[in-house]
Motif scaffolding. Structure first.
Motif, mmCIF file in Angstrom:
data_model
loop_
_atom_site.group_PDB
_atom_site.id
_atom_site.type_symbol
_atom_site.label_atom_id
_atom_site.label_comp_id
_atom_site.label_asym_id
_atom_site.label_seq_id
_atom_site.Cartn_x
_atom_site.Cartn_y
_atom_site.Cartn_z
ATOM 1 N N SER A 21 86.789 -126.390 -31.720
ATOM 2 C CA SER A 21 88.007 -126.490 -30.898
ATOM 3 C C SER A 21 88.222 -125.192 -30.131
ATOM 4 C CB SER A 21 89.234 -126.724 -31.785
ATOM 5 O OG SER A 21 89.211 -128.041 -32.253
ATOM 6 N N VAL A 22 88.613 -125.314 -28.891
ATOM 7 C CA VAL A 22 88.816 -124.134 -28.054
ATOM 8 C C VAL A 22 90.242 -124.136 -27.517
ATOM 9 C CG1 VAL A 22 88.039 -122.900 -26.001
ATOM 10 C CG2 VAL A 22 86.383 -124.171 -27.390
ATOM 11 N N PRO A 23 91.087 -123.233 -27.981
ATOM 12 C CA PRO A 23 92.450 -123.162 -27.446
ATOM 13 C C PRO A 23 92.431 -122.556 -26.048
ATOM 14 C CG PRO A 23 92.091 -121.406 -29.040
ATOM 15 C CD PRO A 23 90.822 -122.208 -29.006
ATOM 16 N N LEU A 24 93.302 -123.053 -25.187
ATOM 17 C CA LEU A 24 93.319 -122.563 -23.805
ATOM 18 C C LEU A 24 94.385 -121.498 -23.625
ATOM 19 C CD1 LEU A 24 93.016 -125.969 -21.942
ATOM 20 C CD2 LEU A 24 91.280 -124.164 -22.060
ATOM 21 N N GLU A 25 94.098 -120.539 -22.778
ATOM 22 C CA GLU A 25 95.126 -119.587 -22.365
ATOM 23 C C GLU A 25 96.047 -120.292 -21.365
ATOM 24 O OE1 GLU A 25 92.990 -116.236 -20.830
ATOM 25 O OE2 GLU A 25 91.903 -115.971 -22.729
ATOM 26 N N ARG A 26 97.208 -119.701 -21.193
ATOM 27 C CA ARG A 26 98.224 -120.316 -20.339
ATOM 28 C C ARG A 26 97.709 -120.564 -18.908
ATOM 29 N NH1 ARG A 26 104.511 -119.215 -20.647
ATOM 30 N NH2 ARG A 26 105.137 -120.296 -18.751
ATOM 31 N N ALA A 27 97.018 -119.555 -18.358
ATOM 32 C CA ALA A 27 96.541 -119.683 -16.972
ATOM 33 C C ALA A 27 95.484 -120.787 -16.863
ATOM 34 C CB ALA A 27 95.965 -118.353 -16.493
ATOM 35 N N GLN A 28 94.660 -120.899 -17.895
ATOM 36 C CA GLN A 28 93.624 -121.945 -17.875
ATOM 37 C C GLN A 28 94.259 -123.331 -17.982
ATOM 38 O OE1 GLN A 28 91.432 -120.378 -21.243
ATOM 39 N NE2 GLN A 28 89.792 -119.612 -19.913
ATOM 40 N N ALA A 29 95.280 -123.443 -18.851
ATOM 41 C CA ALA A 29 95.976 -124.727 -18.999
ATOM 42 C C ALA A 29 96.651 -125.107 -17.682
ATOM 43 C CB ALA A 29 97.006 -124.637 -20.117
ATOM 44 N N HIS A 30 97.252 -124.111 -17.048
ATOM 45 C CA HIS A 30 97.900 -124.384 -15.751
ATOM 46 C C HIS A 30 96.866 -124.890 -14.739
ATOM 47 C CE1 HIS A 30 100.342 -123.997 -12.170
ATOM 48 N NE2 HIS A 30 99.371 -123.283 -11.633
ATOM 49 N N TYR A 31 95.706 -124.240 -14.721
ATOM 50 C CA TYR A 31 94.661 -124.646 -13.781
ATOM 51 C C TYR A 31 94.173 -126.068 -14.067
ATOM 52 C CZ TYR A 31 90.055 -124.894 -11.600
ATOM 53 O OH TYR A 31 88.961 -125.293 -10.881
ATOM 54 N N LEU A 32 93.853 -126.324 -15.344
ATOM 55 C CA LEU A 32 93.272 -127.638 -15.676
ATOM 56 C C LEU A 32 94.275 -128.781 -15.538
ATOM 57 C CD1 LEU A 32 91.010 -126.986 -18.815
ATOM 58 C CD2 LEU A 32 90.367 -127.096 -16.399
ATOM 59 N N PHE A 33 95.507 -128.561 -16.034
ATOM 60 C CA PHE A 33 96.445 -129.682 -16.101
ATOM 61 C C PHE A 33 97.435 -129.678 -14.943
ATOM 62 C CE2 PHE A 33 95.503 -128.393 -20.647
ATOM 63 C CZ PHE A 33 94.371 -129.204 -20.717
ATOM 64 N N GLY A 34 97.796 -128.466 -14.479
ATOM 65 C CA GLY A 34 98.749 -128.389 -13.374
ATOM 66 C C GLY A 34 98.057 -128.572 -12.026
ATOM 67 N N VAL A 35 96.945 -127.843 -11.832
ATOM 68 C CA VAL A 35 96.269 -127.874 -10.524
ATOM 69 C C VAL A 35 95.265 -129.026 -10.443
ATOM 70 C CG1 VAL A 35 94.873 -126.545 -8.888
ATOM 71 C CG2 VAL A 35 96.540 -125.360 -10.344
ATOM 72 N N MET A 36 94.372 -129.115 -11.421
ATOM 73 C CA MET A 36 93.288 -130.105 -11.339
ATOM 74 C C MET A 36 93.679 -131.466 -11.935
ATOM 75 S SD MET A 36 91.146 -128.287 -9.680
ATOM 76 C CE MET A 36 89.707 -129.381 -9.642
ATOM 77 N N ARG A 37 94.865 -131.529 -12.534
ATOM 78 C CA ARG A 37 95.432 -132.795 -13.028
ATOM 79 C C ARG A 37 94.546 -133.499 -14.058
ATOM 80 N NH1 ARG A 37 100.737 -132.911 -11.074
ATOM 81 N NH2 ARG A 37 100.664 -131.579 -9.245
ATOM 82 N N LEU A 38 93.873 -132.748 -14.904
ATOM 83 C CA LEU A 38 93.082 -133.362 -15.973
ATOM 84 C C LEU A 38 94.004 -133.976 -17.017
ATOM 85 C CD1 LEU A 38 90.673 -132.089 -14.662
ATOM 86 C CD2 LEU A 38 89.978 -131.125 -16.856
ATOM 87 N N VAL A 39 93.536 -135.017 -17.667
ATOM 88 C CA VAL A 39 94.321 -135.667 -18.723
ATOM 89 C C VAL A 39 93.481 -135.720 -20.001
ATOM 90 C CG1 VAL A 39 95.707 -137.038 -17.111
ATOM 91 C CG2 VAL A 39 93.532 -137.952 -17.959
ATOM 92 N N LEU A 40 94.093 -136.182 -21.075
ATOM 93 C CA LEU A 40 93.394 -136.267 -22.371
ATOM 94 C C LEU A 40 92.082 -137.040 -22.216
ATOM 95 C CD1 LEU A 40 96.272 -137.014 -24.945
ATOM 96 C CD2 LEU A 40 95.148 -134.838 -24.459
#
Lengths: 243, 243
Positions: A21-40
């Motif tokens: 398991s790899v926990p994400l940093e805040r900026a990475q989470a923002h990029y993946l889910f906020g900008v790139m709109r990735l989902v589960l």
């Protein structure tokens, strides 16, 4: 199970391995889910500079954090040859460019050096390191070169490791690109001077060092950023992993 | 009389020769007298792409115009080898960069080509040509490569001159940089694909042409701008004027 290579590549500061398991940093989470709109369940390619590239899928997602889970190794770790790139920092955009190109072309370590004719007094090491990470993410590499802090060339040469050769890009040499193959060495450093060239006493000192091979980069004056790419090309095709 | 090489270099659309007068365009006069504050008698280096570099002195100066007078030839005309650089245009900053590097590294002609996977539909040929002029002014060259307008790769290959070899930078080749020296040709073109690579039918067509030599640029994926500099380095050091 065959896993297609994911399109988004992310460098992480965490171990990678089966079911890890790899926990994400805040900026990475923002990029993946906020900008790139990735989902589960969506997939991302991860690398950390030593465990190769892993396909991972999103198992927790929020705008402030998240967790990825490694699925499968997509390719093994690939390290560049043991090549350092030393250069005198120039204007911001061109220094960024040199760092990007060194990461892309396969340098193991990036060392900004202050020569007598270098204007820069300091660099933003953290910003340049982030730039090297971004270049590795973009170019598909699994290795990120280390960016050292700015050091004086004099001090670097004083403590120079005896087993490492230096390829000196010497613009006072016209023509005659000395062949490097005669040196039966594995460890190398490329040294690119500042836009105004090296000072005479720097050149004298360098030429007197037994580990230094001088090469010419042709009859035209190249900018420092061009010289860096050209020098890495010559080195990689003669001694590195291009052949 | 010995004339020191002047620091400001200017490309002009005028013949250069002993005692020749060169009228300035408005933008050039603004640059020399408004920005750089030159006065009567100051010296400038001029080149026009065919008469070498001339030292000229200011004989008339106003903010809207002026006249320079050639004093002495500072160096003879130096033309690059007969090398064309063909590339698929990318984002503006990186396309500008490729043009700058081609002028600096010694290409004779710059040809943006539209491949199947090229996004660009048009280029600003005039802006790119101005960029090539500026790069020549900066790097001390006396030659300015011609920037062609954007052409479709298909059309370029249909009318391909039989006596010109193509060095195809093929990212599907792993390792094995084919040696170019076997081709006993003077006229060459380098072809760099777009970021997404060539389309399969483009590659098939290219590989079937007898004038095409495929080369690899190493095991990492290079951006198009890096590939352009790396390819020109390999070509210049193997077949061009770097040796």
């Amino acid at each position: 199970m065959s896993v297609k290579r994911a399109k988004i590549r992310l460098f992480v500061n965490a171990g990678l391995g089966a079911a890890q398991s790899v926990p994400l940093e805040r900026a990475q989470a923002h990029y993946l889910f906020g900008v790139m709109r990735l989902v589960l369940g969506d997939q991302v390619a991860l690398f950390n500079g030593c465990d190769g590239e892993w396909t991972a899928s999103v198992t927790e997602a929020s705008k402030r954090g998240g967790v990825l889970s490694c699925v499968e190794q997509a390719c093994p770790q690939q390290n560049p040859p043991d090549l350092w790139l030393m250069f005198a920092p120039i204007k911001k955009a061109r220094t960024d460019f040199i760092v990007e190109k060194a990461a892309e072309m396969g340098a193991a370590r990036i060392m900004p050096v202050q020569t007598k004719y270098t204007n820069a007094e300091r660099i933003r090491q953290d910003r340049l390191q982030a730039h090297a990470v971004e270049a590795a993410e973009q170019c598909g590499g699994t290795f990120v070169p280390d960016v050292a802090d700015l050091q004086k060339l004099d001090a670097v040469l004083r403590d120079w490791p005896q087993d490492r050769q230096i390829m000196l890009c010497d613009e006072t040499l016209a023509g005659a690109c000395q062949t490097l193959k005669a040196q039966d060495a594995k460890k190398w450093a490329i040294l690119i001077g500042p836009e105004g060239g090296f000072a005479p006493d720097e050149l004298t000192r360098l030429r007197a060092m037994p580990c230094v091979s001088s090469v010419s980069l042709g009859p035209r004056i190249l900018r420092a950023d061009t010289a860096a790419v050209a020098a890495m090309t010559l080195w990689q095709s003669e001694l590195g992993d291009w052949n």
